[in-house]
Write a protein that holds these residues in place. Structure first.
Motif, short mmCIF file in Angstrom:
data_model
loop_
_atom_site.label_atom_id
_atom_site.label_comp_id
_atom_site.label_asym_id
_atom_site.label_seq_id
_atom_site.Cartn_x
_atom_site.Cartn_y
_atom_site.Cartn_z
N SER A 14 0.85 -1.20 0.00
CA SER A 14 0.00 0.00 0.00
C SER A 14 0.88 1.24 0.00
CB SER A 14 -0.92 0.00 1.22
OG SER A 14 -0.16 0.03 2.42
N PRO A 15 0.40 2.33 -0.59
CA PRO A 15 1.20 3.56 -0.64
C PRO A 15 1.39 4.12 0.76
CG PRO A 15 -1.05 3.96 -1.40
CD PRO A 15 -0.91 2.48 -1.25
N PRO A 16 2.52 4.82 0.98
CA PRO A 16 2.77 5.42 2.30
C PRO A 16 1.73 6.49 2.59
CG PRO A 16 4.35 6.21 0.68
CD PRO A 16 3.60 5.11 0.03
N PRO A 17 1.41 6.72 3.84
CA PRO A 17 0.43 7.76 4.19
C PRO A 17 0.91 9.14 3.75
CG PRO A 17 1.60 7.00 6.14
CD PRO A 17 1.97 6.06 5.03
N GLN A 18 -0.03 9.94 3.32
CA GLN A 18 0.31 11.29 2.85
C GLN A 18 0.78 12.15 4.02
OE1 GLN A 18 -2.96 13.64 1.27
NE2 GLN A 18 -1.65 14.42 -0.36
N LYS A 19 1.88 12.88 3.80
CA LYS A 19 2.39 13.75 4.85
C LYS A 19 1.48 14.94 5.04
CE LYS A 19 6.27 16.70 6.13
NZ LYS A 19 7.57 17.30 5.72
N ILE A 20 1.13 15.23 6.28
CA ILE A 20 0.33 16.39 6.60
C ILE A 20 1.21 17.40 7.33
CG2 ILE A 20 -1.68 17.27 7.85
CD1 ILE A 20 -2.38 15.52 5.46
N ASN A 21 1.29 18.60 6.78
CA ASN A 21 2.13 19.64 7.35
C ASN A 21 1.37 20.41 8.42
OD1 ASN A 21 4.58 19.57 5.43
ND2 ASN A 21 2.83 19.66 4.03
N PRO A 22 2.05 20.82 9.49
CA PRO A 22 1.36 21.57 10.54
C PRO A 22 0.92 22.94 10.05
CG PRO A 22 3.74 21.56 10.91
CD PRO A 22 3.47 20.61 9.78
N PRO A 23 -0.10 23.51 10.66
CA PRO A 23 -0.56 24.84 10.25
C PRO A 23 0.49 25.90 10.53
CG PRO A 23 -1.64 24.16 12.27
CD PRO A 23 -0.89 22.97 11.78
N ALA A 82 -3.86 22.34 9.29
CA ALA A 82 -2.98 21.26 8.86
C ALA A 82 -3.33 20.89 7.43
CB ALA A 82 -3.13 20.06 9.78
N CYS A 83 -2.31 20.73 6.59
CA CYS A 83 -2.57 20.61 5.15
C CYS A 83 -1.48 19.76 4.49
CB CYS A 83 -2.62 22.01 4.54
SG CYS A 83 -2.98 22.07 2.78
N ALA A 84 -1.85 19.04 3.43
CA ALA A 84 -0.87 18.26 2.69
C ALA A 84 0.08 19.16 1.90
CB ALA A 84 -1.59 17.29 1.75
N PHE A 85 -0.40 20.33 1.55
CA PHE A 85 0.43 21.30 0.81
C PHE A 85 1.19 22.15 1.83
CE2 PHE A 85 1.22 25.30 -1.43
CZ PHE A 85 1.74 24.83 -2.62
N ASP A 86 2.51 22.25 1.66
CA ASP A 86 3.33 23.00 2.61
C ASP A 86 3.50 24.44 2.12
OD1 ASP A 86 4.98 23.88 4.56
OD2 ASP A 86 6.58 22.41 4.23
N PHE A 87 2.76 25.34 2.75
CA PHE A 87 2.83 26.75 2.35
C PHE A 87 4.13 27.40 2.77
CE2 PHE A 87 -1.75 26.09 2.01
CZ PHE A 87 -2.04 26.79 0.85
#
Length: 268
Positions: A1-10, A236-241
């Motif tokens: 299975s694919p690795p879990p998606q990284k979630i970046n802190p707010p 918290a978001c998958a996209f790292d702003f």
């Protein structure tokens, strides 16, 4: 299975404010640097309805036009200030974002952030204009017919209307990167987001000119709204702003002289 998606802190409020601080906004102040408001035409001095509106412009040109119009009026309805003493002042966007633009005031005061008219139009065209509309404009038999098509495109846009205040388009080309030195002096590839569509296009042309010769790359343009972006940054978001730079509209050298109040408090 694919690795879990990284979630970046707010991002923190301070980080968001710093991210916005690179962008200057322009408004009209009195000689002491206090913000002034302009009452809508037709209101007498005792009518407070919708009268305390303070406007910040992303476009310096639009702010200068407003200032010129006030100075041409013989009896402008301003905040008890002689119109000839009014001046243009610049503030950092982060400086006013949370305390003014996002604050719900019970005093009847309203603070507006106004985008460039041309960028609003460009955003509406991105949302509604497809190959069919492009062909219609190219085949238009007169300027009047072309304008009718443009008016229809503008009317059909779901966002960024010319009459709506507060909506600020942000443009991005997903393939473009900009190398920026971090605090340690190391180069880091950042994703630039632009408040001015023309600046984005010019940057893309420079970016492509610096690339090794290859097949032409079609830019993948994305359109977002500034308030929505800031809202996403605070979660918290998958996209790292933290890898994104907000690019202010380019100001030409001839436009340089202005009363800049970056880092100082906004006075009401």
């Amino acid at each position: 299975s694919p690795p879990p998606q990284k979630i970046n802190p707010p991002l923190s409020k301070e980080e968001i404010q710093e991210w916005l601080d690179y962008v200057p906004v322009y408004t009209i102040t009195d000689p002491e640097g206090k913000l002034v408001y302009v009452k809508p035409e037709g209101l007498d001095d005792t009518d407070t309805t919708d009268s305390n509106i303070f406007t910040f412009y992303l476009s310096r040109t639009m702010a200068e036009v407003t200032l010129s119009q006030l100075k041409l009026k013989t009896n402008p309805k301003t905040s008890d200030v002689d119109s000839m003493d009014l001046k243009l002042s610049a503030f950092a966007l982060g400086q006013i974002w949370f305390d003014l633009l996002m604050e719900n005031s019970d005093s009847g005061e309203e603070f507006r952030l106004v985008a460039n008219d041309q960028d609003l139009m460009g955003a509406r065209m991105l949302l509604t204009m497809g190959p069919e509309e492009e062909e219609q404009i190219m085949n238009a038999s007169s300027e009047e017919e072309k304008q009718d098509i443009m008016d229809r495109i503008n009317d059909e846009s779901p966002k960024f209307k010319a009459t709506s205040f507060g909506e600020v388009p942000v443009f991005m080309i997903s393939q473009m990167r900009m190398n920026v030195a971090d605090d340690d002096g190391q180069q880091k590839a950042m994703i630039p987001m632009y408040l001015n569509n023309e600046d984005m296009i010019k940057s893309w042309q420079g970016f492509m000119a610096a690339q090794p010769a290859s097949a032409p790359l079609e830019p993948s343009i994305s359109l977002m709204e500034l308030h929505e972006i800031v809202g996403m940054m605070g979660k918290a978001c998958a996209f790292d702003f933290r890898n994104v730079m907000l690019m202010p509209p380019i100001v030409t050298k001839e436009d340089d002289p202005v009363n800049t109040t970056f880092g100082q408090g906004v006075r009401l």
